[in-house]
Design an enzyme around this catalytic site. Structure first.
Site, PDB file in Angstrom:
ATOM      1  CD  GLU A  78      -3.952  14.823   2.392  1.00  0.00           C
ATOM      2  OE1 GLU A  78      -3.758  13.804   1.707  1.00  0.00           O
ATOM      3  OE2 GLU A  78      -4.757  14.855   3.334  1.00  0.00           O
ATOM      4  CG  ASP A 105      -5.399  14.928   6.604  1.00  0.00           C
ATOM      5  OD1 ASP A 105      -6.268  15.272   5.774  1.00  0.00           O
ATOM      6  OD2 ASP A 105      -4.804  13.838   6.545  1.00  0.00           O
ATOM      7  CG  ASP A 108      -6.208  11.043   8.374  1.00  0.00           C
ATOM      8  OD1 ASP A 108      -5.575  10.890   7.320  1.00  0.00           O
ATOM      9  OD2 ASP A 108      -6.077  10.303   9.361  1.00  0.00           O
ATOM     10  CG  ASP A 233      -1.300  11.320   6.994  1.00  0.00           C
ATOM     11  OD1 ASP A 233      -2.468  11.583   6.655  1.00  0.00           O
ATOM     12  OD2 ASP A 233      -0.383  11.101   6.188  1.00  0.00           O
TER      13      ASP A 233
END
Length: 285
Positions: A78, A105, A108, A233
């Protein structure tokens, strides 16, 4: 058995999984030491889209560990992508044809991390030719590691997970989120929320899509939907749900793939009702 060749030795899926677990655990332990102790808070695409140096440090740690073991693999994290859905889609598209792609990620649930709200995770997935074959979601504060391997089931605390038994939307506990994109994703998600709230047992919003997906896999939630998410995600969580006997599609009911941004995940039993309700509310996409 998916395998890779490195220095003349066969690196099998077990080693992929071991590396994913090790990376998630090390990043998670480091993140815990930074809870309430981050130095700088920035925003990305909106005031609700937060990033700290801890996100960036976690991603750097994970990337370094992965590429140490698998220097020929691709990496999509990300924090290495510019904010916004167009940049996310472009970054994924540029790597979709790569043989092995790690999708990460590093935190998250950054907003939760910033506020000390204990609902954030490290999410790590490995895709082989565009299909997720390993998924790990690690909650460092609860020391819960959710793990799935393609075709081998999903586990938490070393025990096989299975989805919940609820067979109607009315008996289901479902979750959603409040997207940072206030122009498109949030209004659409709110339409779904308004439509579904009277139809389900209750709705939760923890602030981490990856952990919501893990909770569907573990039978703690009956379903989850959200508009405007990214591959990092969802990739690990999608395999967790599928390997626990659940179902993952886009919000219109089409099969999940790495490019899906509007997701519906469930125990499978309520999936048709969930998708139908979103479609009728014009909240699917």
């Amino acid at each position: 058995m998916v395998s890779d060749q490195q220095d003349g030795a066969i690196i099998g899926r077990k080693s992929f999984t071991a590396v994913a677990i090790n990376c998630a655990a090390k990043a998670g332990e480091w993140i815990k030491t930074k809870l309430g102790n981050y130095e700088k808070l920035d925003t990305k695409m909106s005031a609700q889209d937060l990033v700290t140096e801890v996100d960036k440090g976690s991603e750097k740690l994970i990337k370094r560990l992965i590429l140490t073991h698998f220097p020929d693999h691709s990496f999509l994290g990300e924090e290495g992508v510019e904010p916004g859905p167009e940049a996310s889609a472009k970054a994924l598209e540029s790597k979709l044809q790569d043989e092995y792609l790690w999708i990460v990620d590093p935190i998250d649930g950054t907003t939760n991390f910033v506020h000390g709200f204990p609902f954030f995770v490290v999410s790590i997935a490995l895709a082989y030719r565009g299909e997720v074959i390993v998924g790990v979601v690690y909650d460092p504060l609860k020391d819960e590691l959710f793990l799935a391997e393609k075709g081998k089931g999903a586990y938490v605390h070393g025990k096989r997970m299975s989805v919940s038994p609820e067979d109607t939307l009315g008996s289901g506990l479902v979750a959603t989120g409040f997207p940072a994109d206030q122009q498109y994703a949030l209004p659409l998600n709110m339409k779904g929320l308004q439509a579904l709230a009277p139809q389900v047992r209750n709705i939760r919003s923890g602030g981490s899509a990856a952990l919501h997906m893990a909770y569907v896999a573990a039978g703690r939630l009956s379903g989850f939907w959200e508009i405007g998410l990214n591959s990092w995600d969802l990739a690990a969580g999608s395999l967790l749900v599928q390997e626990s006997g659940g179902q993952v599609t886009d919000t219109s009911g089409r099969p999940y793939h790495l490019g899906v941004r509007n997701v519906a995940a469930s125990n499978g039993h309520i999936h048709g009702e969930l998708v139908d309700a979103l479609t009728k509310a014009e909240a699917a996409e």
